[in-house]
Design a protein around this motif. Sequence first.
Motif, short mmCIF file in Angstrom:
data_model
loop_
_atom_site.label_atom_id
_atom_site.label_comp_id
_atom_site.label_asym_id
_atom_site.label_seq_id
_atom_site.Cartn_x
_atom_site.Cartn_y
_atom_site.Cartn_z
N LEU A 88 0.83 -1.20 0.00
CA LEU A 88 0.00 0.00 0.00
C LEU A 88 0.86 1.25 0.00
N SER A 89 1.94 1.25 0.77
CA SER A 89 2.81 2.42 0.82
C SER A 89 3.46 2.68 -0.55
N MET A 90 3.78 1.60 -1.28
CA MET A 90 4.36 1.77 -2.61
C MET A 90 3.32 2.25 -3.62
N ILE A 91 2.09 1.75 -3.49
CA ILE A 91 1.02 2.20 -4.38
C ILE A 91 0.78 3.69 -4.21
N LEU A 92 0.80 4.15 -2.96
CA LEU A 92 0.53 5.55 -2.67
C LEU A 92 1.78 6.42 -2.79
N GLY A 93 2.94 5.79 -2.88
CA GLY A 93 4.19 6.55 -2.97
C GLY A 93 4.46 7.36 -1.73
N THR A 94 4.34 6.73 -0.56
CA THR A 94 4.50 7.45 0.69
C THR A 94 5.30 6.63 1.70
N GLN A 95 5.90 7.33 2.64
CA GLN A 95 6.60 6.68 3.75
C GLN A 95 5.76 6.71 5.02
N SER A 96 4.53 7.19 4.91
CA SER A 96 3.66 7.31 6.08
C SER A 96 3.24 5.94 6.60
N ILE A 97 2.84 5.91 7.86
CA ILE A 97 2.37 4.67 8.48
C ILE A 97 1.08 4.96 9.23
N GLY A 98 0.39 3.91 9.60
CA GLY A 98 -0.77 4.03 10.47
C GLY A 98 -1.83 4.99 9.96
N THR A 99 -2.24 5.90 10.83
CA THR A 99 -3.32 6.84 10.53
C THR A 99 -3.00 7.70 9.32
N GLN A 100 -1.77 8.17 9.21
CA GLN A 100 -1.39 9.01 8.08
C GLN A 100 -1.43 8.24 6.77
#
Length: 285
Positions: A189-201
């Motif tokens: 999911l983090s790769m799909i969204l291109g983000t390093q965020s976790i959890g709620t973010q």
Amino acid sequence: MKDLEPILNSIEELQKRNLQMFKAASQAAMISNIIPKEMLNVAIKAEELGQQIKTIVDEDLLQKVFDGFSTLTIDLPLPKIDFLDFDEQRLERIIRHNVSVGWTLTGEMPTDLYLRDEYLKMKHDEIDQIFISFYEQNEYQQLKSLINTLKDGLSERWSEIFDHSLDLYLEGKFKIAIPALISIIEGELSMILGTQSIGTQLMKQFKSKLDDKLKILTIATYSAYYFLDEHLFKSHKFSDSRLPLLNRNWILHGRDDPSAWKKEDALKLLNTLSTLQFIKEVEIT
């Protein structure tokens, strides 16, 4: 065979175009549940001709195949799809109910299997049996298809750990596989969204993608979002009672009771991963 390369290249491009059009029609059908028969026939014909090409070494015969292929044209306007034309509240009720049991919609799963009003009156274990049967019928045909989808689609970084997790699942040692599958879900999911965020973010960034650009994927995408946000990634105090479904925080922080984990829980995680592959495949971002 060098003289035939332009022909082979042309056929390959036509195949790609026809299959891409079929894929687009299939994605639209995630809401309309309608795949134009002509579009399906074109895609099937493209695949058949593609298989023939692999065995052809005679130039004249190859040219005949190419001539036949070149007569296939795509002039099929896709049905106009307006999400607001559908009973949005009904769809949301069914989606939320299904994910409350742990089932998301994958790219291979028929929408008429997923969107049934009768589920709303069924017990959770009854719904579980319907989806488990979907994967286990016909000598596990759909489970094999799901496994192939994941092997082809998952990021290479997960290859080894996924293979180990799958082996454990098939051997009945699914409890060991569950934490690993959750890690893969979060990583994908983090790769799909291109983000390093976790959890709620991470969930907030996922929600930000649920706009008009995703209407052709509404059912699959929202099923993944609701399941992750309201169940698997749900914030839940460790001092409270255990939730009915698996919870990422409780499992990865060592607060859950593994004796409560079931084989269908692992299958639901595999199913969720397949949904994410469908979302990734059509590049929602």
